[in-house]
Design an enzyme around this catalytic site. Structure first.
Site, PDB file in Angstrom:
ATOM      1  N   CYS A 113      48.507  40.903  43.447  1.00  0.00           N
ATOM      2  CA  CYS A 113      47.199  41.373  43.922  1.00  0.00           C
ATOM      3  C   CYS A 113      47.461  42.253  45.155  1.00  0.00           C
ATOM      4  O   CYS A 113      48.165  41.834  46.078  1.00  0.00           O
ATOM      5  CB  CYS A 113      46.306  40.192  44.288  1.00  0.00           C
ATOM      6  SG  CYS A 113      44.767  40.710  45.077  1.00  0.00           S
TER       7      CYS A 113
ATOM      8  N   ASP B  72      49.667  37.751  39.842  1.00  0.00           N
ATOM      9  CA  ASP B  72      48.761  37.811  38.704  1.00  0.00           C
ATOM     10  C   ASP B  72      49.626  37.754  37.446  1.00  0.00           C
ATOM     11  O   ASP B  72      50.686  38.383  37.382  1.00  0.00           O
ATOM     12  CB  ASP B  72      47.950  39.112  38.713  1.00  0.00           C
ATOM     13  CG  ASP B  72      46.937  39.146  39.842  1.00  0.00           C
ATOM     14  OD1 ASP B  72      46.254  38.119  40.047  1.00  0.00           O
ATOM     15  OD2 ASP B  72      46.825  40.185  40.505  1.00  0.00           O
TER      16      ASP B  72
END
Length: 157
Positions: free
Chosen positions: A54, A61
């Site tokens: 992120c 992620d």
């Protein structure tokens, strides 16, 4: 592919000791000649262990990235694609950016007739995000195909 074929194609990653890049590295992508450029056929790659960061929080992620394309004159070599996708591991970008960057890098690399990239990102904060991007060569039936597939994406889900 034999070692001689690998050398003839100019491939460096295939059969070589694997060196993983720690940040976004499109330069690791390699292609080889499509032996059937007159045929329309699908090539699909699934990368179920894609990770990126992120850009705001730095948290990881996780996603499955699916790449489907109809090759033109050149095709992406799968080990170089694996190394390329791995290079996102410490790269900070939003989910939608990752999918579009992957698609655009592959278009620049091999000029496919048609390509689509989907990211199936696992939930964070209770929300899953599934960005989709596609492209068809302008002025061809593949451009019309891209428009049709885009408009009808996720129909019936």
């Amino acid at each position: 592919m034999t070692e001689d074929n690998r050398k003839d194609e100019g491939l460096k990653a295939l059969g070589a000791k694997t060196a993983y890049r720690m940040d976004y590295a499109p330069e690791v992508l390699e292609t080889f000649e499509n032996k059937h450029p007159g045929n329309d056929y699908w090539v699909q790659f699934n990368c179920p262990e894609f990770t990126s960061l992120c850009p705001i929080t730095g948290q990881p992620d996780f996603a499955e990235i699916r790449i489907s394309y109809i090759p033109g004159e050149r095709m992406v070599e799968s080990k170089s694609l694996k190394l390329y996708l791995f290079s996102f591991r410490n790269h900070g970008d939003f989910h939608e950016d990752c999918v579009n960057i992957i698609m655009k890098d592959l278009i620049r690399l091999m000029s496919p007739k048609y390509i689509e990239v989907t990211g199936y990102f696992t939930p964070r904060g209770g929300i899953s995000i599934y960005p989709y991007a596609n492209y068809g060569q302008p002025g061809t039936k593949y451009e019309k195909m891209a428009e049709h597939r885009f408009i009808n994406h996720n129909m019936g889900r």
